[in-house]
Write an enzyme that holds these catalytic residues in place. Structure first.
Site, PDB file in Angstrom:
ATOM      1  N   ARG A  68       0.824  -1.216   0.000  1.00  0.00           N
ATOM      2  CA  ARG A  68       0.000   0.000   0.000  1.00  0.00           C
ATOM      3  C   ARG A  68       0.857   1.265   0.000  1.00  0.00           C
ATOM      4  O   ARG A  68       0.399   2.324  -0.422  1.00  0.00           O
ATOM      5  CB  ARG A  68      -0.932  -0.005   1.208  1.00  0.00           C
ATOM      6  CG  ARG A  68      -1.965  -1.138   1.160  1.00  0.00           C
ATOM      7  CD  ARG A  68      -2.985  -0.991   2.270  1.00  0.00           C
ATOM      8  NE  ARG A  68      -3.944  -2.086   2.299  1.00  0.00           N
ATOM      9  CZ  ARG A  68      -5.022  -2.172   1.531  1.00  0.00           C
ATOM     10  NH1 ARG A  68      -5.278  -1.214   0.657  1.00  0.00           N
ATOM     11  NH2 ARG A  68      -5.845  -3.202   1.626  1.00  0.00           N
TER      12      ARG A  68
ATOM     13  N   LYS B 102      -0.626 -18.474   6.627  1.00  0.00           N
ATOM     14  CA  LYS B 102      -1.618 -18.625   7.696  1.00  0.00           C
ATOM     15  C   LYS B 102      -1.858 -17.239   8.315  1.00  0.00           C
ATOM     16  O   LYS B 102      -0.972 -16.360   8.258  1.00  0.00           O
ATOM     17  CB  LYS B 102      -1.129 -19.647   8.721  1.00  0.00           C
ATOM     18  CG  LYS B 102       0.097 -19.176   9.542  1.00  0.00           C
ATOM     19  CD  LYS B 102      -0.333 -18.416  10.759  1.00  0.00           C
ATOM     20  CE  LYS B 102       0.795 -17.672  11.423  1.00  0.00           C
ATOM     21  NZ  LYS B 102       0.371 -16.760  12.466  1.00  0.00           N
TER      22      LYS B 102
ATOM     23  N   ASP C  80       2.469 -22.616   6.420  1.00  0.00           N
ATOM     24  CA  ASP C  80       2.732 -22.094   7.759  1.00  0.00           C
ATOM     25  C   ASP C  80       4.241 -21.912   7.851  1.00  0.00           C
ATOM     26  O   ASP C  80       4.993 -22.891   7.830  1.00  0.00           O
ATOM     27  CB  ASP C  80       2.238 -23.095   8.813  1.00  0.00           C
ATOM     28  CG  ASP C  80       2.422 -22.601  10.244  1.00  0.00           C
ATOM     29  OD1 ASP C  80       3.214 -21.659  10.437  1.00  0.00           O
ATOM     30  OD2 ASP C  80       1.795 -23.157  11.151  1.00  0.00           O
ATOM     31  N   HIS C  81       4.688 -20.670   7.920  1.00  0.00           N
ATOM     32  CA  HIS C  81       6.130 -20.410   7.878  1.00  0.00           C
ATOM     33  C   HIS C  81       6.878 -21.039   9.050  1.00  0.00           C
ATOM     34  O   HIS C  81       8.096 -21.192   9.015  1.00  0.00           O
ATOM     35  CB  HIS C  81       6.402 -18.895   7.839  1.00  0.00           C
ATOM     36  CG  HIS C  81       5.896 -18.154   9.033  1.00  0.00           C
ATOM     37  ND1 HIS C  81       4.691 -17.490   9.039  1.00  0.00           N
ATOM     38  CD2 HIS C  81       6.418 -17.972  10.264  1.00  0.00           C
ATOM     39  CE1 HIS C  81       4.502 -16.921  10.216  1.00  0.00           C
ATOM     40  NE2 HIS C  81       5.536 -17.204  10.980  1.00  0.00           N
TER      41      HIS C  81
ATOM     42  N   LYS D 216      11.300 -23.508  10.246  1.00  0.00           N
ATOM     43  CA  LYS D 216      12.302 -23.385  11.314  1.00  0.00           C
ATOM     44  C   LYS D 216      13.148 -24.657  11.388  1.00  0.00           C
ATOM     45  O   LYS D 216      12.638 -25.775  11.284  1.00  0.00           O
ATOM     46  CB  LYS D 216      11.618 -23.134  12.654  1.00  0.00           C
ATOM     47  CG  LYS D 216      11.008 -21.740  12.787  1.00  0.00           C
ATOM     48  CD  LYS D 216      10.373 -21.569  14.152  1.00  0.00           C
ATOM     49  CE  LYS D 216       9.824 -20.157  14.333  1.00  0.00           C
ATOM     50  NZ  LYS D 216      10.895 -19.154  14.449  1.00  0.00           N
TER      51      LYS D 216
ATOM     52  N   GLU E   8       8.464 -16.552  22.495  1.00  0.00           N
ATOM     53  CA  GLU E   8       8.805 -15.565  21.475  1.00  0.00           C
ATOM     54  C   GLU E   8       9.580 -14.400  22.078  1.00  0.00           C
ATOM     55  O   GLU E   8       9.192 -13.850  23.104  1.00  0.00           O
ATOM     56  CB  GLU E   8       7.530 -15.035  20.804  1.00  0.00           C
ATOM     57  CG  GLU E   8       6.760 -16.079  19.996  1.00  0.00           C
ATOM     58  CD  GLU E   8       7.391 -16.327  18.654  1.00  0.00           C
ATOM     59  OE1 GLU E   8       8.324 -15.583  18.295  1.00  0.00           O
ATOM     60  OE2 GLU E   8       6.964 -17.255  17.959  1.00  0.00           O
TER      61      GLU E   8
ATOM     62  N   ASP F 151      -3.652 -16.902  16.600  1.00  0.00           N
ATOM     63  CA  ASP F 151      -2.427 -16.729  15.837  1.00  0.00           C
ATOM     64  C   ASP F 151      -1.468 -17.895  16.043  1.00  0.00           C
ATOM     65  O   ASP F 151      -0.768 -18.304  15.114  1.00  0.00           O
ATOM     66  CB  ASP F 151      -1.742 -15.420  16.236  1.00  0.00           C
ATOM     67  CG  ASP F 151      -0.425 -15.213  15.514  1.00  0.00           C
ATOM     68  OD1 ASP F 151      -0.438 -15.195  14.261  1.00  0.00           O
ATOM     69  OD2 ASP F 151       0.612 -15.092  16.177  1.00  0.00           O
TER      70      ASP F 151
ATOM     71  N   HIS G 152       0.630 -22.891  14.330  1.00  0.00           N
ATOM     72  CA  HIS G 152       1.994 -23.184  14.748  1.00  0.00           C
ATOM     73  C   HIS G 152       2.057 -24.356  15.723  1.00  0.00           C
ATOM     74  O   HIS G 152       2.772 -25.340  15.508  1.00  0.00           O
ATOM     75  CB  HIS G 152       2.617 -21.955  15.413  1.00  0.00           C
ATOM     76  CG  HIS G 152       2.803 -20.787  14.496  1.00  0.00           C
ATOM     77  ND1 HIS G 152       2.906 -20.908  13.137  1.00  0.00           N
ATOM     78  CD2 HIS G 152       2.914 -19.464  14.761  1.00  0.00           C
ATOM     79  CE1 HIS G 152       3.085 -19.713  12.599  1.00  0.00           C
ATOM     80  NE2 HIS G 152       3.083 -18.822  13.563  1.00  0.00           N
TER      81      HIS G 152
END
Length: 379
Positions: A51, A159, A188-189, A193, A227, A246, A251
């Site tokens: 944007r 996701k 799903d990133h 990992k 995290e 989330d 995850h």
């Protein structure tokens, strides 16, 4: 840089949400590592779409700065130069079909010509799920989504894929009206990992642990997601998605399935997915009355950040009629939440599963932590 037999097909990668958090922290470092290992072809380019109406030069400067900030080791100057020459940007309002998507189509044509790239495009939607179908429709409407003359088009959706089961089904149906299933990649990133990928090697490639990885020898498994990253500029996303949605439905449940599934017949995507889905079908959801009896929040004590104070909240154990404690990711509260005093087993050979959410906390710096426990049944 050199093309090898391991390299992907020559293509143009178009990232919607290119100035967002996911792109700078996950996508760009991943692309750098792929290029470093010669997995990216020489005929490759990236077009960022967002944007913000900034120039390609400004976006290139952001990309280089992100590499210096988020790569674990100092980047190679020659490789950075290679990326800089292949990064482009176009911005505008996603609602303006003709302008933004017209500019995008023209830019893709110019980039393919400049770098001699065949017309293979993949579109990575690092945007809110509410935009998935709308943006995909505008890509298709502009003529960029059609596969012809042996060239492919792929659409990658991050996701969360919808916000509940019904919205996910609706989104799926909407996308399939526009593109074919083989063009759709729902990802799903978290699965990228290294620690997550090592679970499969640890389980199925280790002759010591593989035979005893079952309920007879394992009392329980606790999965903790701690995290370091705070909410930062993602307040709008968390306001709509929520911290629990989330993390847990994607995850953490991905980790649960990888930890508990049976060995797949192969490590092809569909074979692994089939074994994961068996675990998800085995998990028994909490009944509402169980949640009222077992969910509690304690020690939501006052915490202060270096910038500003936050009010104290004292939450006692919930009764049947007490309101649900609400944790705002914008608040630096320290909290602990437990769900379910007992649960059934979940293991590689379990027929019945019941998860136990042991802890959810926000630290004084806004960091988020989950603890997810899978315990063996006493039966």
């Amino acid at each position: 840089m050199s093309d090898t037999t391991r390299s992907a097909d020559p293509c143009v990668m178009v990232i919607f949400g290119a100035t967002g958090d996911l792109t700078k922290r996950k996508l760009l470092p991943a692309l750098y590592n792929l290029a470093k290992e010669d997995f990216l072809p020489h005929t490759f380019a990236i077009i960022g779409v967002g944007r913000q109406e900034i120039t390609t030069e400004d976006f290139r400067a952001q990309v280089l700065a992100n590499y210096h900030e988020f790569l674990p080791h100092p980047p190679d100057a020659k490789l950075l130069k290679w990326f800089e020459e292949r990064v482009y940007y176009t911005g505008g309002d996603f609602d303006e079909d003709k302008k933004l998507f017209g500019d995008l189509k023209a830019m893709i044509g110019d980039v393919c010509t400049a770098h001699q790239i065949p017309e293979n495009y993949f579109f990575y939607l690092a945007t809110p799920p509410a935009l998935f179908a709308d943006v995909t429709g505008k890509i298709v409407k502009s003529g960029l989504g059609k596969e012809e003359n042996g060239h492919w088009r792929r659409f990658i959706f991050e996701k969360p894929f919808g916000h509940d089961l019904e919205s996910a089904k609706t989104l799926n149906a909407d996308l399939l009206k526009l593109i074919d299933e083989h063009q759709i990649y729902r990802i799903d990133h978290y699965l990228g990992k290294e620690t997550v990928q090592n679970i499969l090697v640890f389980r199925f490639g280790n002759s010591i642990f593989e035979p005893i990885w079952n309920r007879n020898y394992i009392d329980h498994v606790q999965i903790t997601v701690a995290e370091k990253l705070g909410v930062e500029l993602r307040g709008g996303y968390y306001d709509s998605a929520g911290a629990l949605r989330d993390m847990i439905p994607n995850h953490i449940l991905q980790l649960v399935t990888l930890t508990a599934m049976e060995p797949p017949v192969s490590f092809e995507a569909n074979a692994v997915r089939d074994e994961q889905s068996k675990i998800l079908h085995a998990i028994q959801p909490f009944a509402p009355k169980m949640c009222f009896a077992a969910v509690f929040a304690v020690n939501m004590a006052r915490a202060r950040s270096t910038a500003r104070p936050f009010p104290a909240i004292e939450a006692k154990k919930r009764s049947h009629h007490s309101p649900t404690p609400r944790l705002s990711p914008h608040s630096n509260y320290r909290s602990t939440t437990g769900v379910g005093p007992t649960c059934r087993s979940i293991s590689a050979r379990a027929s019945e599963c019941r998860p136990n959410i042991r802890a959810l906390s926000f630290s004084s710096s806004g960091h988020l932590s989950f603890s997810f426990e899978i315990r063996r049944s006493s039966a």
